[in-house]
Scaffold this active site. Structure first.
Site, PDB file in Angstrom:
ATOM      1  N   ASP A   1       0.872  -1.190   0.000  1.00 15.29           N
ATOM      2  CA  ASP A   1       0.000   0.000   0.000  1.00 15.29           C
ATOM      3  C   ASP A   1       0.899   1.227   0.000  1.00 15.29           C
ATOM      4  O   ASP A   1       2.063   1.156   0.410  1.00 15.29           O
ATOM      5  CB  ASP A   1      -0.886  -0.006   1.259  1.00 15.29           C
ATOM      6  CG  ASP A   1      -2.083   0.923   1.141  1.00 15.29           C
ATOM      7  OD1 ASP A   1      -3.222   0.424   1.033  1.00 15.29           O
ATOM      8  OD2 ASP A   1      -1.893   2.168   1.168  1.00 15.29           O
TER       9      ASP A   1
ATOM     10  N   ARG B   1     -16.716   3.837  -2.747  1.00 15.89           N
ATOM     11  CA  ARG B   1     -17.825   4.796  -2.934  1.00 15.89           C
ATOM     12  C   ARG B   1     -18.207   5.487  -1.639  1.00 15.89           C
ATOM     13  O   ARG B   1     -18.008   4.946  -0.557  1.00 15.89           O
ATOM     14  CB  ARG B   1     -19.077   4.023  -3.379  1.00 15.89           C
ATOM     15  CG  ARG B   1     -19.028   3.533  -4.750  1.00 15.89           C
ATOM     16  CD  ARG B   1     -20.413   3.100  -5.174  1.00 15.89           C
ATOM     17  NE  ARG B   1     -20.677   1.712  -4.855  1.00 15.89           N
ATOM     18  CZ  ARG B   1     -21.840   1.126  -5.102  1.00 15.89           C
ATOM     19  NH1 ARG B   1     -22.838   1.823  -5.624  1.00 15.89           N
ATOM     20  NH2 ARG B   1     -22.026  -0.141  -4.815  1.00 15.89           N
TER      21      ARG B   1
ATOM     22  N   ASN C   1      -9.914   5.870  -9.993  1.00 18.63           N
ATOM     23  CA  ASN C   1      -9.408   4.505  -9.862  1.00 18.63           C
ATOM     24  C   ASN C   1      -8.665   4.033 -11.115  1.00 18.63           C
ATOM     25  O   ASN C   1      -7.765   3.195 -11.006  1.00 18.63           O
ATOM     26  CB  ASN C   1     -10.532   3.548  -9.472  1.00 18.63           C
ATOM     27  CG  ASN C   1     -10.878   3.681  -7.994  1.00 18.63           C
ATOM     28  OD1 ASN C   1     -10.190   4.407  -7.268  1.00 18.63           O
ATOM     29  ND2 ASN C   1     -11.905   2.998  -7.540  1.00 18.63           N
TER      30      ASN C   1
ATOM     31  N   VAL D   1     -10.314  -6.193  -8.225  1.00 15.61           N
ATOM     32  CA  VAL D   1     -11.575  -6.003  -7.489  1.00 15.61           C
ATOM     33  C   VAL D   1     -11.944  -4.523  -7.375  1.00 15.61           C
ATOM     34  O   VAL D   1     -13.043  -4.187  -6.934  1.00 15.61           O
ATOM     35  CB  VAL D   1     -11.535  -6.644  -6.072  1.00 15.61           C
ATOM     36  CG1 VAL D   1     -10.993  -8.054  -6.115  1.00 15.61           C
ATOM     37  CG2 VAL D   1     -10.753  -5.805  -5.081  1.00 15.61           C
TER      38      VAL D   1
ATOM     39  N   HIS E   1     -21.020  -5.708 -13.049  1.00 18.87           N
ATOM     40  CA  HIS E   1     -21.150  -5.426 -11.620  1.00 18.87           C
ATOM     41  C   HIS E   1     -21.732  -4.028 -11.523  1.00 18.87           C
ATOM     42  O   HIS E   1     -21.056  -3.060 -11.281  1.00 18.87           O
ATOM     43  CB  HIS E   1     -19.758  -5.477 -10.986  1.00 18.87           C
ATOM     44  CG  HIS E   1     -19.781  -5.457  -9.497  1.00 18.87           C
ATOM     45  ND1 HIS E   1     -20.651  -6.181  -8.742  1.00 18.87           N
ATOM     46  CD2 HIS E   1     -18.982  -4.817  -8.608  1.00 18.87           C
ATOM     47  CE1 HIS E   1     -20.400  -5.967  -7.460  1.00 18.87           C
ATOM     48  NE2 HIS E   1     -19.402  -5.142  -7.345  1.00 18.87           N
TER      49      HIS E   1
HETATM   50  N1  APR Z   1      -0.997   1.869  -4.553  1.00 18.23           N
HETATM   51  C1  APR Z   1      -1.295   1.063  -3.507  1.00 18.23           C
HETATM   52  N2  APR Z   1      -2.349   1.267  -2.704  1.00 18.23           N
HETATM   53  C2  APR Z   1      -3.123   2.313  -2.959  1.00 18.23           C
HETATM   54  C3  APR Z   1      -2.884   3.205  -4.037  1.00 18.23           C
HETATM   55  C4  APR Z   1      -1.749   2.954  -4.855  1.00 18.23           C
HETATM   56  N3  APR Z   1      -1.444   3.711  -5.890  1.00 18.23           N
HETATM   57  N4  APR Z   1      -3.841   4.157  -4.031  1.00 18.23           N
HETATM   58  C5  APR Z   1      -4.660   3.894  -3.007  1.00 18.23           C
HETATM   59  N5  APR Z   1      -4.221   2.785  -2.344  1.00 18.23           N
HETATM   60  C6  APR Z   1      -4.760   2.157  -1.147  1.00 18.23           C
HETATM   61  C7  APR Z   1      -5.163   3.170  -0.086  1.00 18.23           C
HETATM   62  O1  APR Z   1      -4.040   3.677   0.599  1.00 18.23           O
HETATM   63  C8  APR Z   1      -6.075   2.328   0.803  1.00 18.23           C
HETATM   64  O2  APR Z   1      -5.370   1.727   1.882  1.00 18.23           O
HETATM   65  O3  APR Z   1      -5.974   1.460  -1.433  1.00 18.23           O
HETATM   66  C9  APR Z   1      -6.612   1.257  -0.152  1.00 18.23           C
HETATM   67  C10 APR Z   1      -8.123   1.329  -0.346  1.00 18.23           C
HETATM   68  O4  APR Z   1      -8.708   0.960   0.843  1.00 18.23           O
HETATM   69  P1  APR Z   1     -10.136   1.491   1.349  1.00 18.23           P
HETATM   70  O5  APR Z   1     -10.181   2.962   1.212  1.00 18.23           O
HETATM   71  O6  APR Z   1     -10.382   0.873   2.690  1.00 18.23           O
HETATM   72  O7  APR Z   1     -11.138   0.892   0.253  1.00 18.23           O
HETATM   73  P2  APR Z   1     -11.654  -0.629   0.149  1.00 18.23           P
HETATM   74  O8  APR Z   1     -12.924  -0.794   0.881  1.00 18.23           O
HETATM   75  O9  APR Z   1     -10.519  -1.534   0.462  1.00 18.23           O
HETATM   76  O10 APR Z   1     -12.000  -0.710  -1.415  1.00 18.23           O
HETATM   77  C11 APR Z   1     -11.008  -0.774  -2.397  1.00 18.23           C
HETATM   78  O11 APR Z   1     -12.432  -2.101  -3.810  1.00 18.23           O
HETATM   79  O12 APR Z   1     -14.701  -2.582  -3.570  1.00 18.23           O
HETATM   80  C12 APR Z   1     -13.751  -1.807  -4.224  1.00 18.23           C
HETATM   81  O13 APR Z   1     -14.971   0.211  -4.734  1.00 18.23           O
HETATM   82  C13 APR Z   1     -13.970  -0.342  -3.903  1.00 18.23           C
HETATM   83  O14 APR Z   1     -12.450   0.523  -5.527  1.00 18.23           O
HETATM   84  C14 APR Z   1     -12.613   0.228  -4.161  1.00 18.23           C
HETATM   85  C15 APR Z   1     -11.651  -0.916  -3.768  1.00 18.23           C
END
Ligand code: APR
Length: 311
Positions: free
Chosen positions: A33, A82, A95, A118, A175
């Protein structure tokens, strides 16, 4: 040695890692991450549960891609979720940038991996990952159908007072708004759905399934669903690593099946070590087939937009 990487250590990513570790099907699961300390802290915490849960899988947290090198399967969850009132499509631009960037890094580090996307909007992000990675399309798929199917089964089981394990169902299509729930394939306690539920009930449950993600988002107020989504993603990883040949509804590249060609779409697919071994053609009713083709065209036009976004 089986190695899995999960990109994104947010809600979806971290629960997927936890499920995979507890399933004990990989030697190593790497979680990466951009947030410093987050994947490392979560990995440390999960590893400390090993003596209690009794799994051998080593969980590794990182902010880079070196540690992910040589992964057999990579799950891409990076991106923003979202907020209430948003559609998955509202996430497209943000995204696409994130998924494009991480896919490039993942593909460099693990050129032989199977990619499971995903991040939303799902069909478009899967198509984007295939494009950017340059991987053969059978090695790139998306998770949505397993989740939509699980939601549909849950609603049916609740409504009809039975166990979800006694419900057979499958959802296809995209989806999103053009999800195709395939009522003709549903059996509850071994009986066709039309024998145990009236048309109004079926339509209500179908609509609730289509809106399944939004219902959770509205309740949570911040973030989107991750328990059922991570179950779905972990089941797909298990089918690939175990080369099981299980047929699961996934977002796969369709090459003429159902009269649809050259698009990523939710279809039943046989999964194995090489990714999608085969897109399976089920006998659909004319209406279901028409809905599936409509979903394919909707996704096709959006996927073209995504291709433009990344130039
Ligand atoms: N590289 C790595 N990680 C990243 C990057 C990147 N460039 N950009 C964002 N992230 C990480 C964020 O730091 C965060 O920890 O992606 C993670 C997203 O986590 P959440 O905000 O908790 O979202 P989450 O519920 O995990 O959903 C992620 O899945 O269901 C889909 O629509 C949802 O697109 C979303 C994805």
């Amino acid at each position: 040695m089986a190695k899995v990487t999960v990109v994104g250590a947010g809600k979806y990513g971290s629960t997927t890692v936890q499920r995979l570790a507890e399933m004990d099907i990989a030697d190593e699961v790497v979680m990466t991450d951009i947030v410093e300390g987050l994947p490392q802290g979560l990995a440390l915490d999960m590893n400390q549960s090993r003596p209690i849960e009794g799994f051998e899988t080593r969980v590794v947290g990182s902010n880079g891609y070196q540690e992910t090198a040589g992964s057999d399967v990579v799950v891409i969850t990076a991106g923003v979720p979202r907020k209430p009132g948003m559609s998955r499509m509202d996430l497209l631009e943000t995204n696409a940038k994130i998924v494009g960037e991480v896919t490039r890094k993942v593909a460099d580090a693990s050129p032989e991996a199977v990619l499971i996307v995903v991040s939303n909007p799902l069909d478009e992000m899967t198509s984007l990952a295939a494009e950017v990675s340059g991987f053969p399309r059978e090695r790139v798929m998306g998770q949505a159908g397993m989740l939509d199917t699980a939601r549909f089964k849950h609603f049916l089981a609740e409504e009809l007072g039975t166990s979800p394990s006694r419900v057979e169902a499958m959802t296809l299509g995209s989806h999103g708004d053009t999800m195709v729930p395939v009522p003709s394939m549903v059996k509850v306690d071994g009986k066709p759905l039309t024998e145990v539920a009236d048309a109004e009930t079926i339509e209500r449950l179908v609509q609730r399934t289509r809106d399944g993600g939004a219902e959770v988002v509205a309740l949570l107020k911040s973030g989107s669903a991750y328990y059922a989504p991570s179950s779905a993603a972990a089941a797909m990883v298990a089918a690939v690593l175990g080369d099981t040949g299980e047929v699961m509804p996934v977002c796969a590249w369709v090459t003429g099946q159902y009269g649809i060609d050259g698009v990523y779409l939710g279809v039943p697919a046989k999964l194995g070590r090489a990714g999608v071994a085969e897109v399976v053609e089920l006998p659909l009713t004319d209406t279901e087939l028409a809905e599936l083709r409509e979903a394919a065209e909707a996704v096709r036009s959006k996927q073209a937009d995504v291709a433009k976004l990344i130039g």
